[in-house]
Write a protein that holds these residues in place. Structure first.
Motif, short mmCIF file in Angstrom:
data_model
loop_
_atom_site.label_atom_id
_atom_site.label_comp_id
_atom_site.label_asym_id
_atom_site.label_seq_id
_atom_site.Cartn_x
_atom_site.Cartn_y
_atom_site.Cartn_z
N PRO A 464 0.84 -1.21 0.00
CA PRO A 464 0.00 0.00 0.00
C PRO A 464 0.87 1.25 0.00
O PRO A 464 2.03 1.22 0.40
N GLY A 465 0.31 2.38 -0.47
CA GLY A 465 1.03 3.64 -0.42
C GLY A 465 1.48 4.14 -1.77
O GLY A 465 1.31 3.49 -2.81
N ASN A 466 2.07 5.35 -1.77
CA ASN A 466 2.54 6.01 -2.99
C ASN A 466 3.91 5.50 -3.40
O ASN A 466 4.58 4.80 -2.66
N GLY A 467 4.33 5.91 -4.59
CA GLY A 467 5.69 5.63 -5.06
C GLY A 467 5.78 4.42 -5.97
O GLY A 467 4.90 3.55 -5.98
N TRP A 468 6.88 4.37 -6.72
CA TRP A 468 7.13 3.27 -7.65
C TRP A 468 7.32 1.95 -6.91
O TRP A 468 7.91 1.91 -5.83
N GLN A 469 6.82 0.89 -7.53
CA GLN A 469 7.07 -0.47 -7.03
C GLN A 469 7.54 -1.34 -8.19
O GLN A 469 7.13 -1.14 -9.33
N GLU A 470 8.42 -2.28 -7.88
CA GLU A 470 9.03 -3.12 -8.91
C GLU A 470 8.95 -4.58 -8.53
O GLU A 470 9.12 -4.94 -7.36
N VAL A 471 8.66 -5.41 -9.53
CA VAL A 471 8.70 -6.87 -9.33
C VAL A 471 9.60 -7.47 -10.39
O VAL A 471 9.65 -6.97 -11.52
N LYS A 472 10.34 -8.50 -10.02
CA LYS A 472 11.20 -9.21 -10.95
C LYS A 472 10.66 -10.62 -11.15
O LYS A 472 10.27 -11.30 -10.18
N PHE A 473 10.63 -11.08 -12.41
CA PHE A 473 10.17 -12.42 -12.71
C PHE A 473 11.24 -13.43 -12.30
O PHE A 473 12.42 -13.09 -12.18
N ASN A 474 10.84 -14.67 -12.11
CA ASN A 474 11.80 -15.72 -11.75
C ASN A 474 12.79 -15.99 -12.87
O ASN A 474 13.95 -16.35 -12.63
N LYS A 475 12.33 -15.80 -14.12
CA LYS A 475 13.20 -15.97 -15.28
C LYS A 475 12.67 -15.13 -16.42
O LYS A 475 11.48 -14.76 -16.43
N PRO A 476 13.51 -14.78 -17.38
CA PRO A 476 13.03 -13.97 -18.51
C PRO A 476 11.94 -14.70 -19.29
O PRO A 476 11.98 -15.94 -19.44
N VAL A 477 10.97 -13.95 -19.77
CA VAL A 477 9.88 -14.50 -20.58
C VAL A 477 9.81 -13.69 -21.87
O VAL A 477 9.75 -12.46 -21.84
N THR A 478 9.83 -14.38 -23.02
CA THR A 478 9.84 -13.70 -24.31
C THR A 478 8.43 -13.56 -24.85
O THR A 478 7.65 -14.52 -24.85
N GLY A 479 8.09 -12.37 -25.31
CA GLY A 479 6.78 -12.15 -25.90
C GLY A 479 6.61 -10.72 -26.36
O GLY A 479 7.42 -9.84 -26.05
N ARG A 480 5.53 -10.48 -27.08
CA ARG A 480 5.22 -9.15 -27.61
C ARG A 480 4.01 -8.54 -26.91
O ARG A 480 3.91 -7.32 -26.80
N TYR A 481 3.11 -9.39 -26.43
CA TYR A 481 1.87 -8.91 -25.81
C TYR A 481 1.89 -9.20 -24.32
O TYR A 481 2.23 -10.30 -23.89
N VAL A 482 1.58 -8.18 -23.53
CA VAL A 482 1.58 -8.34 -22.07
C VAL A 482 0.20 -7.96 -21.54
O VAL A 482 -0.46 -7.06 -22.05
N CYS A 483 -0.20 -8.65 -20.50
CA CYS A 483 -1.48 -8.38 -19.86
C CYS A 483 -1.26 -8.21 -18.37
O CYS A 483 -0.60 -9.05 -17.74
N ILE A 484 -1.79 -7.14 -17.80
CA ILE A 484 -1.81 -6.95 -16.35
C ILE A 484 -3.24 -7.21 -15.88
O ILE A 484 -4.17 -6.53 -16.34
#
Length: 598
Positions: A464-484
């Motif tokens: 919770p709260g303001n400011g940037w947040q970052e998550v790192k995936f367990n391994k790289p994933v290749t693709g062109r389309y992303v969905c949140i």
């Protein structure tokens, strides 16, 4: 930007010209100001109405506890872009922010106190994507485009009075009273295709700038091969609005705002004439895309089927007509009475239209162009700016000092042609009249994202709260389309909001967002405001995507990255307000090589 060397050079240039006695400061986002912050400059923050003031200055107070505090750009409004709602910001939110700052001894600069006008070609454009600004820079500012006080202005004076230790405020100067001008019709016009300048010949396509042309329109002409069946025309890329004609017949348009590059040409005989008329709009104001060439920037391709085999032809051997936008150029055209065009009655004819109108007592007015297409306007030789029927702006501000008592002249270059060649002067502007055929949302009617069978590459929760947040995936994933996929909110309500977001490449760096396109969003608040999904990557931390009120979770956005990438992480910035409305809690991220199913 993240380039202290660049900022240092700017500092050195200013110091060399103005000396060391001038106080220099740099303004930036509270979220990343240290990336550009130089040790010998004062640091200030930029944010708008509704922001959490304490949070905006928290990092600065930590790093420099004795530094003066200032909001260098406190946004009391926002600029308008063609094809979107007129932007407004509540006066109450502006006043609350000013109270919050002045009660804490924080200085501010209001952006804007008085908006103004982007005369002639001065309206720019925003990026990523291409979002050209309208002519008016009214900005929902306390003092309007034409210098009128507004309810927001009087609320601002009242708020400021509390911090003046009893000092009397200055008297408001007398306001200019706008006038109305009776409706008048245009009497003569010069058809564009009958008044072209001398042609240049070129084997390959070149941009406007390569022909030493800065503004206006440019016409590219070549001869087509025989097309026994319809063929696909691809223009790479038209900057910014292209109209395509075959033997003088209008075929269609390509609008850079919508990423349009292709249309279908009808079957035609060998030797048919292809015309591509391209109008340059505002150049991009900032960011990576600031080098914004106009005209056609690469090439034109024709894709067809020959005896069952696909064939792509790169069209060559062009005639080029530079239609530089100047009053003198238009006046040199051959005009004819509009009545003489009876054989084209009902058609919208591109060209230059001219009229005379009478003014009894000159003063400010707002010329109405609701019945016109797209183009530029001159009154008594002064360039007023751009018009476009899609809105939201439908009038142009005319300062009274540019009008004459008695007869006045107006010249309109309309690249589409008017529905009706008439105008009138209004005493108030029309800045909020949106007339668009394309939906403001990124979801087609009946379209629903289908994530069944899709496996997320990451499942997690934001703090919770303001400011940037970052998550790192367990391994790289290749693709062109992303969905949140947002599953729920921090406060348990329906609303979901994102101010900015990035995806990270294989090196952990931010992917360029220039080619990004929103393919889908389940909900966007665009009924009366501009909170569409493309606000998640518009380089503006104070604007944001918001779902509609009452639209339940889960909420989803699908982005086309423009090319396939190895994606390793995700960065997200919620809204600036202290309560963080619409702050997302639990979420999933999906990455695919092909588009998702709807």
């Amino acid at each position: 930007g993240e380039d202290k060397g660049y900022v240092s050079q700017i500092r050195d240039i200013v110091r060399a010209n103005f000396g060391n006695d001038i106080a220099l400061f740099q303004c930036d986002w509270a979220s990343n100001f240290t990336l550009n912050g130089l040790d010998d400059l004062i640091w200030t923050m930029n944010f708008g109405t509704g922001a959490n003031v304490d949070q905006q200055f928290a990092k600065l107070k930590q790093l420099r506890p004795n530094s003066p505090l200032m909001c260098s750009e406190f946004w009391s409004g926002w600029f308008d872009k063609w094809g979107a709602n007129h932007e407004t910001r509540p006066a109450a939110d502006m006043i609350k922010g000013i109270d919050d700052m002045l009660s804490r001894g924080i200085s501010f600069s209001l952006y804007m106190t008085h908006g103004g006008t982007n005369w002639g070609h001065w309206a720019g454009a925003n990026s990523p994507g291409f979002a050209p600004d309208v002519t008016s820079y009214d900005y929902d500012a306390p003092i309007s485009e034409s210098g009128q006080t507004t309810p927001k202005y009087w609320a601002l004076r009242e708020a400021m009075a509390k911090y003046m230790d009893g000092e009397k405020q200055a008297k408001v100067p007398a306001l200019i009273k706008p006038i109305s001008i009776p409706a008048f019709r245009f009497t003569e016009m010069a058809p564009l295709f009958q008044n072209l300048p001398a042609a240049k010949k070129d084997e390959n396509i070149r941009t406007m700038e390569e022909y030493n042309q800065g503004f206006g329109s440019i016409l590219y002409r070549t001869i087509l091969p025989e097309l026994k069946s319809p063929a696909t025309l691809t223009v790479n890329d038209a900057h910014d609005y292209a109209q395509v004609f075959v033997d003088g017949k209008y075929i269609g348009k390509l609008d850079r705002r919508n990423g349009e590059k292709q249309l279908v040409l009808p079957a035609c005989v060998k030797g048919s004439r292809l015309d591509i008329l391209v109008e340059a709009m505002g150049r991009i104001n900032f960011g990576r895309a600031i080098k914004d060439f106009k005209g056609i920037t690469k090439n034109v391709e024709l894709s067809m089927d020959i005896n069952g085999y696909p064939f792509v032809c790169n069209l060559k051997n062009w005639e080029v007509f530079n239609i530089e936008d100047t009053y003198e150029f238009y006046q040199g055209m051959k005009f004819q009475p509009i009545e003489s065009l009876t054989d084209r009655l009902g058609q919208r004819i591109p060209g230059v239209y001219r009229a005379k109108f009478q003014v009894k007592k000159p003063s400010d007015t707002f010329l109405n162009f609701e019945t016109w297409g797209k183009g530029l306007v001159y009154v008594n030789g002064y360039a007023l700016g751009r018009i476009w029927e899609i809105g939201p702006q439908q009038t142009l501000y005319v300062p009274g000092c540019w009008l004459k008592k008695g007869e006045n002249e107006i010249v309109v270059f309309d690249i589409v042609g008017p529905k009706e060649a008439k105008s009138e002067g209004l005493s108030e502007p029309l800045l909020d009249q949106l007339l668009v055929q394309k939906p403001l949302t990124h979801r087609n009617e009946g379209e629903n994202l289908n994530l069944s069978g899709e496996k997320p590459v990451f499942t997690g929760s934001f703090k919770p709260g303001n400011g940037w947040q970052e998550v790192k995936f367990n391994k790289p994933v290749t693709g062109r389309y992303v969905c949140i996929e947002a599953l729920n909110s921090q406060d348990g309500k329906d609303l979901a909001c994102i101010a900015e977001m990035y995806f990270l490449d294989k090196d952990g760096s931010r992917l360029s967002r220039e080619p990004w396109i929103v393919k889908y969003a389940d909900s966007e608040g665009v009924a009366h405001v501009n909170r569409s999904a493309d606000k998640t990557f518009d380089l503006q931390e104070s604007t944001y995507w918001s779902t509609e009120k009452g639209s339940p979770y889960p909420h989803t956005i699908v982005i086309d990255l423009g090319a396939s990438h190895a994606v390793t992480g995700f960065q997200c910035l919620p809204r600036m307000e202290s309560e963080v409305p619409g702050g997302i809690k639990d979420f999933k991220i999906y990455v695919k090589g092909e588009n998702f199913k709807y």
